[in-house]
Design a protein around this motif. Structure first.
Motif, PDB file in Angstrom:
ATOM      1  N   HIS A   1      -0.496   9.175   1.377  1.00 22.21           N
ATOM      2  CA  HIS A   1      -1.699   8.379   1.658  1.00 22.21           C
ATOM      3  C   HIS A   1      -2.438   8.862   2.903  1.00 22.21           C
ATOM      4  N   LEU A   2      -1.685   9.245   3.919  1.00 23.28           N
ATOM      5  CA  LEU A   2      -2.359   9.741   5.128  1.00 23.28           C
ATOM      6  C   LEU A   2      -3.089  11.046   4.832  1.00 23.28           C
ATOM      7  N   PHE A   3      -2.498  11.848   3.960  1.00 21.63           N
ATOM      8  CA  PHE A   3      -3.139  13.110   3.573  1.00 21.63           C
ATOM      9  C   PHE A   3      -4.411  12.817   2.759  1.00 21.63           C
ATOM     10  N   ILE A   4      -4.303  11.872   1.820  1.00 22.93           N
ATOM     11  CA  ILE A   4      -5.486  11.509   1.013  1.00 22.93           C
ATOM     12  C   ILE A   4      -6.580  10.929   1.914  1.00 22.93           C
ATOM     13  N   LEU A   5      -6.178  10.068   2.864  1.00 21.88           N
ATOM     14  CA  LEU A   5      -7.165   9.466   3.772  1.00 21.88           C
ATOM     15  C   LEU A   5      -7.826  10.542   4.642  1.00 21.88           C
ATOM     16  N   LEU A   6      -7.055  11.560   4.989  1.00 19.28           N
ATOM     17  CA  LEU A   6      -7.629  12.683   5.761  1.00 19.28           C
ATOM     18  C   LEU A   6      -8.719  13.369   4.941  1.00 19.28           C
ATOM     19  N   ILE A   7      -8.405  13.622   3.673  1.00 16.06           N
ATOM     20  CA  ILE A   7      -9.401  14.264   2.785  1.00 16.06           C
ATOM     21  C   ILE A   7     -10.626  13.344   2.645  1.00 16.06           C
ATOM     22  N   LEU A   8     -10.358  12.041   2.438  1.00 15.59           N
ATOM     23  CA  LEU A   8     -11.463  11.095   2.246  1.00 15.59           C
ATOM     24  C   LEU A   8     -12.339  10.992   3.494  1.00 15.59           C
ATOM     25  N   SER A   9     -11.728  11.228   4.669  1.00 14.98           N
ATOM     26  CA  SER A   9     -12.510  11.119   5.906  1.00 14.98           C
ATOM     27  C   SER A   9     -13.601  12.185   5.975  1.00 14.98           C
ATOM     28  N   PHE A  10     -13.409  13.295   5.234  1.00 13.67           N
ATOM     29  CA  PHE A  10     -14.414  14.353   5.225  1.00 13.67           C
ATOM     30  C   PHE A  10     -15.510  14.077   4.190  1.00 13.67           C
ATOM     31  N   LEU A  11     -15.221  13.159   3.275  1.00 12.17           N
ATOM     32  CA  LEU A  11     -16.175  12.855   2.213  1.00 12.17           C
ATOM     33  C   LEU A  11     -16.769  11.469   2.455  1.00 12.17           C
ATOM     34  N   LYS A  12     -17.877  11.202   1.812  1.00 16.79           N
ATOM     35  CA  LYS A  12     -18.447   9.862   1.973  1.00 16.79           C
ATOM     36  C   LYS A  12     -18.097   9.047   0.734  1.00 16.79           C
ATOM     37  N   ILE A  13     -16.912   8.488   0.756  1.00 18.30           N
ATOM     38  CA  ILE A  13     -16.403   7.772  -0.411  1.00 18.30           C
ATOM     39  C   ILE A  13     -16.131   6.327  -0.032  1.00 18.30           C
ATOM     40  N   ASN A  14     -16.336   5.439  -0.983  1.00 12.88           N
ATOM     41  CA  ASN A  14     -16.103   4.018  -0.735  1.00 12.88           C
ATOM     42  C   ASN A  14     -14.604   3.763  -0.572  1.00 12.88           C
ATOM     43  N   LEU A  15     -14.212   3.475   0.651  1.00 14.05           N
ATOM     44  CA  LEU A  15     -12.787   3.311   0.932  1.00 14.05           C
ATOM     45  C   LEU A  15     -12.241   1.987   0.422  1.00 14.05           C
ATOM     46  N   LEU A  16     -13.108   1.014   0.293  1.00 16.70           N
ATOM     47  CA  LEU A  16     -12.656  -0.289  -0.214  1.00 16.70           C
ATOM     48  C   LEU A  16     -12.136  -0.127  -1.645  1.00 16.70           C
ATOM     49  N   ALA A  17     -12.838   0.734  -2.419  1.00 18.59           N
ATOM     50  CA  ALA A  17     -12.422   0.984  -3.803  1.00 18.59           C
ATOM     51  C   ALA A  17     -11.038   1.620  -3.829  1.00 18.59           C
ATOM     52  N   TYR A  18     -10.834   2.598  -2.942  1.00 14.48           N
ATOM     53  CA  TYR A  18      -9.527   3.280  -2.860  1.00 14.48           C
ATOM     54  C   TYR A  18      -8.428   2.280  -2.477  1.00 14.48           C
ATOM     55  N   PHE A  19      -8.734   1.478  -1.451  1.00 10.84           N
ATOM     56  CA  PHE A  19      -7.773   0.497  -0.949  1.00 10.84           C
ATOM     57  C   PHE A  19      -7.385  -0.490  -2.060  1.00 10.84           C
TER      58      PHE A  19
ATOM     59  N   PHE B   1       0.828  -1.205   0.000  1.00 11.54           N
ATOM     60  CA  PHE B   1       0.000   0.000   0.000  1.00 11.54           C
ATOM     61  C   PHE B   1       0.866   1.261   0.000  1.00 11.54           C
ATOM     62  N   PHE B   2       1.934   1.228   0.819  1.00  9.66           N
ATOM     63  CA  PHE B   2       2.783   2.419   0.938  1.00  9.66           C
ATOM     64  C   PHE B   2       3.952   2.404  -0.049  1.00  9.66           C
ATOM     65  N   SER B   3       3.913   1.513  -1.033  1.00 12.65           N
ATOM     66  CA  SER B   3       4.988   1.487  -2.038  1.00 12.65           C
ATOM     67  C   SER B   3       4.610   2.218  -3.314  1.00 12.65           C
ATOM     68  N   THR B   4       3.511   2.889  -3.284  1.00 14.31           N
ATOM     69  CA  THR B   4       3.061   3.675  -4.432  1.00 14.31           C
ATOM     70  C   THR B   4       2.476   4.990  -3.918  1.00 14.31           C
ATOM     71  N   PRO B   5       2.451   6.075  -4.607  1.00 20.45           N
ATOM     72  CA  PRO B   5       2.764   6.322  -6.014  1.00 20.45           C
ATOM     73  C   PRO B   5       4.267   6.473  -6.306  1.00 20.45           C
ATOM     74  N   LEU B   6       5.073   6.906  -5.340  1.00 18.48           N
ATOM     75  CA  LEU B   6       6.500   7.056  -5.635  1.00 18.48           C
ATOM     76  C   LEU B   6       7.204   5.717  -5.476  1.00 18.48           C
ATOM     77  N   ASN B   7       8.165   5.462  -6.324  1.00 20.44           N
ATOM     78  CA  ASN B   7       9.015   4.285  -6.142  1.00 20.44           C
ATOM     79  C   ASN B   7      10.437   4.623  -6.608  1.00 20.44           C
ATOM     80  N   ILE B   8      11.352   3.667  -6.422  1.00 24.97           N
ATOM     81  CA  ILE B   8      12.757   3.985  -6.688  1.00 24.97           C
ATOM     82  C   ILE B   8      13.034   4.319  -8.159  1.00 24.97           C
TER      83      ILE B   8
END
Lengths: 119, 426
Positions: free
Chosen positions: B49-67, B17-24
């Motif tokens: 990802h933590l920043f995106i999840l923070l934004i998503l926490s304010f919205l009602k979005i399907n998190l399973l899709a994001y995951f 999960f934490f190996s994207t979007p940036l990689n070597i």
């Protein structure tokens, strides 16, 4: 030759350090405990059955009586945080059922409630 | 056996999960003048990802899709990298990293319980999100004023795991903690020194109690990483934009972890502006950005919770009791006593003191010394002030809080020690 020996020594030292990490975190013991005891058993051991937070007791009476409502859990020992949050169901219709109480580490009279089980 | 398998799987999920979007590979296309190690890139991803999840926490979005989406993208890109043999610099750090992670995971799994704050405050919020309740429902829970991001991510990984075992969700905390230490350790070219350094840091900072539902390690990891990137050598415009953006994004996410993080963020960014940044215009823009994220934080919090409150009403009227001079002496001595206790409870604080003294005598760049000294001093000043203003009695507050407040900032000095170990004379 000397260089190879030095490299071997370095590998051995790194292996010793890895072993130190495993011993420091008691990794083998932890794996053994997780393997031998399931999650609920470990929780009951840690939170207590009749003592401490009474996790085992609460869980057993909820299971035995097939309780689906939220019941207030009052722990008379101030040394432990309440385990209410572990059992709370957020279904809007399931606010606390005030007809029942689960009392932990309780030793006083509570005349207006009928006691189903006592720990 | 299933549980052991689930723990193994959870590490892989977290790492993937934490190996994207940036990689070597793709980070090199950005042409930065500074070099990042493998774990720096992972922590940049954690910040994203933590920043995106923070934004998503304010919205009602399907998190399973994001995951699922992130996992698929990561799986494809990392698999491609493996095929192209781009991960040629697999070194001892990449082998030791999972060993340490698994060791901590098993330690948490063995004990599996939540301690006081975990049960009384944080888990209510976790359970709220786990049972699909929204952010607005937090006002009906105990201590709604506590920020929600840590609980939200905890529930996110719990909900998206293959079991309903609660602690699986909070394994992201030790993961972030270990990554943050490796961002410093993996820079050390002498691998043996690097591993010894990492073991030293872990033995000085590991506390199982803080993994039982507390959020301190998230702050610890963020402060560690933000300090590291603050001191990267930034030569051109794109370097600066990249680093400054991440410091602001990281600071904004940190505001939603714990209430005291507001002060850590202000102090950190002020020290960064005054002792690390050079150009006046950059300082001005960064300062404006800092003010903007703080105002935005208060604005969103007020909209969600109706008002901005702290655990206890802190106001200047609490100072009235200090008309008696003796009481001031008692307060200072009591707080100081617990500061000393904290240094022995978390010896990484002692390491920071040693680092500070070494910087004073050895480091030619005085700004490093000033940054660390002022950052610690401001935090100590904050600590004393908060207890003077707090209405609760000291006996109740001090033993349980001072050590944790100090622990969270104790990762800021270790970057300098990592640098010394890399110097040829070391």
């Amino acid at each position: 030759m000397m260089k190879k020996k030095k490299k071997d020594l370095k590998v051995i030292l790194i292996l010793i350090l890895i072993l130190f990490i495993l011993v420091f975190f008691r990794t083998f013991h932890n794996i053994y405990v997780i393997y031998k005891n399931d999650y609920q058993t470990r929780l009951t051991k840690s939170y207590g059955f009749c003592d401490k937070q009474g996790y085992g007791f609460v869980r057993s009476i909820i299971k035995k009586n097939n309780i689906r409502d939220n019941i207030r859990i009052i722990n008379y020992s101030n040394n432990f945080a309440s385990i209410d949050s572990l059992f709370y169901n957020f279904d809007k219709n399931k606010i606390y059922n005030e007809n029942y109480l689960i009392l932990l580490n309780y030793n006083n009279n509570h005349n207006n409630k009928s006691i189903i089980f006592n720990n | 056996m299933t549980e052991i398998f689930l723990i193994f799987l959870q590490f892989l999920i977290l790492h993937l999960f934490f190996s994207t979007p940036l990689n070597i590979e793709n980070y090199k296309n950005l042409n930065f003048n500074f070099s990042l190690n493998y774990f720096d890139i992972i922590f940049f991803n954690i910040t994203i990802h933590l920043f995106i999840l923070l934004i998503l926490s304010f919205l009602k979005i399907n998190l399973l899709a994001y995951f699922t989406l992130i996992l698929i993208i990561s799986l494809v890109t990392n698999f491609n990298l493996l095929i192209k043999k781009k991960i040629k610099d697999i070194n001892i750090y990449i082998i030791i990293f999972p060993i340490i992670c698994y060791s901590i995971f098993f330690e948490i799994a063995h004990h599996a319980i939540l301690d006081w704050d975990g049960l009384a405050h944080w888990f209510w919020k976790v359970n709220n999100f786990y049972q699909n309740e929204n952010l607005e429902n937090i006002i009906n829970l105990p201590l709604p004023q506590y920020p929600h991001l840590g609980s939200y991510i905890w529930s996110f990984f719990w909900k998206n795991s293959l079991s309903n075992i609660e602690y699986i969700g909070r394994l992201f905390i030790p993961y972030i903690y270990v990554v943050s230490l490796f961002t410093i350790g993996a820079d050390i070219k002498n691998k043996l020194n690097g591993i010894l350094f990492l073991i030293l840091l872990i033995t000085l900072s590991f506390d199982l109690f803080l993994f039982s539902g507390y959020q301190e390690y998230i702050t610890f990891a963020y402060i560690c990483f933000l300090t590291k990137i603050a001191f990267l050598k930034k030569k051109n415009f794109s370097d600066k934009i990249f680093i400054y953006t991440f410091i602001i994004i990281g600071s904004f996410s940190l505001l939603w972890i714990k209430q005291e993080c507001l002060f850590y963020v202000i102090f950190f960014n002020l020290c960064f502006v005054f002792f690390v940044m050079n150009k006046k215009l950059e300082k001005f823009y960064h300062f404006i950005a800092l003010i903007f994220i703080i105002i935005l934080y208060f604005f969103i919090e007020k909209n969600i919770k109706g008002s901005i409150e702290y655990q206890a009403k802190i106001n200047l009227s609490n100072l009235e009791k200090f008309k008696e001079f003796n009481l001031i002496i008692i307060y200072i001595s009591q707080i100081t006593k617990h500061v000393f206790i904290a240094f022995f409870k978390y010896p990484i604080l002692i390491l920071n003191l040693i680092i500070l003294s070494i910087i004073f005598f050895k480091d030619q760049n005085r700004n490093n010394y000033k940054f660390l000294l002022v950052f610690f001093s401001l935090n100590l000043f904050f600590l004393y002030t908060i207890y003077f203003l707090h209405p609760a009695s000291l006996d109740e507050m001090l033993p349980n809080t001072v050590d944790r407040i100090l622990f969270q900032i104790s990762s800021s000095g270790i970057i300098f020690m990592g640098r010394w170990l890399n110097k040829p004379s070391a």
